[in-house]
Enzyme design. Structure first.
Site, PDB file in Angstrom:
ATOM      1  N   CYS A 166       0.859  -1.190   0.000  1.00  0.00           N
ATOM      2  CA  CYS A 166       0.000   0.000   0.000  1.00  0.00           C
ATOM      3  C   CYS A 166       0.889   1.232   0.000  1.00  0.00           C
ATOM      4  CB  CYS A 166      -0.914   0.003   1.227  1.00  0.00           C
ATOM      5  SG  CYS A 166      -1.885   1.517   1.387  1.00  0.00           S
ATOM      6  N   CYS A 182      -3.628  -1.200   9.664  1.00  0.00           N
ATOM      7  CA  CYS A 182      -3.122   0.093   9.164  1.00  0.00           C
ATOM      8  C   CYS A 182      -2.867   1.039  10.333  1.00  0.00           C
ATOM      9  CB  CYS A 182      -4.139   0.713   8.209  1.00  0.00           C
ATOM     10  SG  CYS A 182      -3.751   2.423   7.754  1.00  0.00           S
ATOM     11  N   ASN A 214     -16.510  27.148   3.006  1.00  0.00           N
ATOM     12  CA  ASN A 214     -15.723  25.921   3.169  1.00  0.00           C
ATOM     13  C   ASN A 214     -16.046  25.019   1.980  1.00  0.00           C
ATOM     14  OD1 ASN A 214     -14.166  23.823   4.226  1.00  0.00           O
ATOM     15  ND2 ASN A 214     -15.862  23.029   5.448  1.00  0.00           N
ATOM     16  N   CYS A 271      -9.480  22.961   1.361  1.00  0.00           N
ATOM     17  CA  CYS A 271      -8.684  21.734   1.289  1.00  0.00           C
ATOM     18  C   CYS A 271      -7.858  21.713   0.007  1.00  0.00           C
ATOM     19  CB  CYS A 271      -9.586  20.502   1.366  1.00  0.00           C
ATOM     20  SG  CYS A 271     -10.788  20.409   0.030  1.00  0.00           S
TER      21      CYS A 271
END
Length: 392
Positions: A12, A93, A321, A348
């Site tokens: 991964c 993970c 946002n 973002c």
């Protein structure tokens, strides 16, 4: 550096920056952010130090593709999206809280008991496509969603559910999402709830929030709480009595700011929240009611719809946002026209934000801070407070 067996064995590579020391990751993100704003006048800007994350165990949500067999299900990813034989089990993970691996083990047993045959992409057969698990850091309660191809296994799931709840008493919300298409789509439109509760309660900084299926909620609670608290601190410095929260989601920004402003200035605060998702609006309205905020109006609309309402009382503050595409030229020019005293922009995607700030010609940035919402990757969040320029 995080000790990740999946990365070391080349199974991964989602965490592309895993080999970069954490402080260097932060420095590179800060440099990237400043490059996106290079064309703006940032001479008087107060740059705050980046808000750091925990390096591992920070995620509150796991999205696990299900493959393998009903006797031996594999929860994780496919290295090759079209090859079921390329499955990698990611139950350990290190981005997830350590106790998630215990929960995954119990869910694998449940998959067998309920006969949830993993969906085989190559053969286009099977039922169970994904398991989605979300945890509330405020309560430790869980939301569990099974993404299925059909309703065929619903009776077996209902039969086995009491045993699952015995093993996982923290399960607050359980649902089935139906995604019948043979396509790389995470979830479908139909949600079947198996519990009375349909929202997962969360709480950041004393503000009750509600996580819902099919809805967006930040996956790094520590940094999200820091982001909202910072927004709250910045706007509470100013006498703001009317604010709009565009792309408001479950109301995180607007509710934090309205509560702080009401406490600081002792006057009722008018909050208008706009969000396209009707279930998010339900969640936001419920939070406002719990907080005792009376002059609040959350509406299920496209953010662009505010441009059509010419008679609305002009806000002192507009919070935006937006998704990664930004707010765009049209909405930027509308904000220039109505001229709120302040704009609070949370992004973002610093590249699209940089373009939007160029369109916001009537505004100058006062404060900027990077929030490391996504450690081990190049992605980050940024918060900018803009003030209307004074006309000479």
């Amino acid at each position: 550096m995080i000790d990740c067996q999946y990365y070391q064995q080349n199974e991964c590579r989602s965490c592309q920056w895993l080999e970069i020391p954490y402080d260097q990751q932060i420095a590179e993100k800060q440099h990237h952010l400043k490059q996106q704003l290079i064309s703006l006048d940032c001479s008087d800007v107060h740059w705050l130090a980046p808000f750091k994350s925990n390096e591992q165990g920070f995620r509150n949500k796991a999205k696990m593709l299900v493959s393998g067999s009903v006797e031996r299900p594999i929860l994780g990813i496919l290295k090759n999206p079209n090859d079921p034989q390329s499955a990698i089990d990611l139950c350990d993970c290190p981005l997830y809280p350590a106790h998630f691996s215990i929960i995954f083990s119990i869910l694998k047993d449940f998959i067998g008991r309920a006969g949830l045959v993993p969906y085989n992409i190559a053969k286009q057969k099977g039922e169970l496509k994904y398991i989605l698990l979300t945890e509330s850091i405020a309560t430790g309660k869980l939301m569990l969603r099974f993404v299925l191809r059909t309703e065929n296994k619903l009776p077996l799931i209902r039969r086995e559910l009491p045993k699952l709840l015995e093993k996982l008493p923290h399960l607050e919300v359980i649902s089935i999402n139906l995604q019948p298409q043979h396509a790389a789509i995470l979830e479908g439109e139909q949600e079947i709830f198996l519990t009375e509760q349909q929202f997962l309660p969360e709480n950041f900084n004393g503000i009750p929030l509600f996580i819902r299926p099919q809805g967006f909620f930040q996956t790094n609670p520590k940094v999200a709480a820091g982001l909202y608290a910072t927004a709250q601190q910045w706007v509470a410095e100013f006498p703001i009595y009317n604010l709009w929260d565009l792309f408001c989601g479950v109301g995180g920004f607007g509710l934090h700011c309205a509560k702080a402003l009401q406490e600081k200035w002792g006057k009722p605060i008018k909050l208008t929240g706009i969000e396209i998702s009707s279930s998010a609006i339900l969640a936001a309205s419920h939070s406002a009611k719990i907080l005792g905020l009376e002059h609040v109006n959350f509406q299920s609309l496209n953010a662009a719809s505010v441009m059509e309402n010419k008679n609305e009382n002009k806000p002192d503050l507009v919070i935006v946002n937006p998704p990664r595409r930004g707010i765009g030229k049209q909405l930027s020019e509308f904000l220039n026209q109505i001229q709120p005293h302040f704009i609070l922009y949370s992004s973002c995607n610093a590249m699209t934000m940089g373009k939007d700030l160029q369109h916001l010609t009537c505004y100058k940035p006062l404060k900027i801070q990077l929030f490391d919402m996504f450690p081990q990757t190049s992605h980050y969040e940024v918060l900018v407070l803009l003030e209307r320029k004074k006309i000479n």
